[in-house]
Design an enzyme around this catalytic site. Structure first.
Site, PDB file in Angstrom:
ATOM      1  N   ASN A 136       0.960  -1.221   0.185  1.00  5.49           N
ATOM      2  CA  ASN A 136       0.044  -0.016  -0.024  1.00  5.49           C
ATOM      3  C   ASN A 136       0.862   1.232  -0.021  1.00  5.49           C
ATOM      4  OD1 ASN A 136       0.997   0.100   2.482  1.00  5.49           O
ATOM      5  ND2 ASN A 136      -0.918  -0.146   3.543  1.00  5.49           N
ATOM      6  N   GLU A 143       1.538   3.921   7.635  1.00  5.73           N
ATOM      7  CA  GLU A 143       0.516   3.626   6.899  1.00  5.73           C
ATOM      8  C   GLU A 143      -0.180   4.910   6.221  1.00  5.73           C
ATOM      9  OE1 GLU A 143       0.218   0.500   6.373  1.00  5.73           O
ATOM     10  OE2 GLU A 143      -0.204  -0.730   7.802  1.00  5.73           O
TER      11      GLU A 143
END
Ligand code: GLP
Length: 260
Positions: A136, A143
């Protein structure tokens, strides 16, 4: 950014090992930022080989790892402590007191993170930070949506990251929900950032990080801000780059003195 594409992960990792060796030989106290995951494994294998075959000396080397799961003791088989000792530290002459890995059991996480930042500074800053890439686009455990100026702190893992790491825990339900990670700002302070990515499953994230816009939704795109970011890829990871021919031309015409 310098984008280097090699035929396969073996050749790319050999190049990475040569760059790390150069820094170890040049600096009186080299400070190296380390990553876990499958990607740096071959790099570590080559560094071990250099230690055994040419006597590459790690006794002056100081290391800082990017991240660690919260709640795992250092001897947990899936901890990054265990990973690092198994795959690198136990096979070179590094001094245990020179190794720094976030403490997943720190009683006061915030205080621990502040101290980690201070320790990096006290060591003189990181000379080269090794980075892998999440599917991702994450680096360390930053993140998507992580602040681009973030420092070492606790982060919640995405469902995708927990799923990718389920194999190491014998099922997704056993994967911790949180990790301590260097921040994106911490990573960008390193004098060189070396991001490695191999395989087709990283191709999209690489294309977004290198050729997409700078965005917190693709944390690795923050490397576009870094004055010396090296993106080291195999052919599969590079397969979705639009300007691949240009990157290859640049590398082929690099002056000899700039090569490592
Ligand atoms: C984890 C780590 C990252 C690593 C990523 C990719 O999430 N926190 O530092 O880069 O996985 O792992 P791999 O290299 O196994 O693909």
């Amino acid at each position: 950014m310098e984008i280097i594409v090699q035929p396969d992960s073996e050749q790319a990792s050999w190049l990475a090992a040569r760059l790390v060796r150069k820094i170890i030989l040049e600096k009186p106290q080299p400070v190296i930022g380390l990553a876990t995951g499958n990607t740096p494994l071959l790099l570590y294998k080559y560094l071990i080989k250099m230690h055994h075959e040419e006597g590459l000396d790690f006794s002056r080397v100081v290391t800082f790892n990017l991240d660690e799961y919260v709640g795992l003791s250092p001897d947990h088989p899936a901890s990054f402590h265990n990973f690092m000792w198994k795959n690198l530290f136990s096979q070179i002459n590094i001094k245990p007191q020179n190794v720094h890995i976030p403490d997943g059991l720190a009683p006061d996480i915030q205080k621990f993170c502040e101290r980690y930042e201070e320790e990096i500074k006290a060591a003189g800053g990181i000379d080269i930070q090794i980075l892998g890439l999440g599917t991702n686009g994450h680096i360390g455990f930053n993140e998507p949506s992580s602040s681009l100026t973030s420092r070492t702190r606790i982060k919640s893992l995405t469902a995708q990251t927990r799923k990718s790491n389920a194999v190491f825990f014998g099922g997704e339900e056993n994967v911790p929900y949180h990790a301590i990670t260097m921040g994106i700002g911490t990573i960008l302070d390193a004098r060189i950032c070396l991001l490695m990515a191999f395989g087709q499953k990283k191709a999209k994230a690489i294309a977004m990080a290198v050729e997409g816009p700078l965005t917190a939704m693709v944390p690795a795109s923050a490397l576009q801000l870094h004055p010396k970011a090296i993106i080291l890829l195999d052919r599969d990871a590079a397969s979705e780059l639009k300007h691949l021919d240009y990157y290859q031309w640049v590398y082929d015409h690099k002056p000899r003195w700039q090569k490592f």
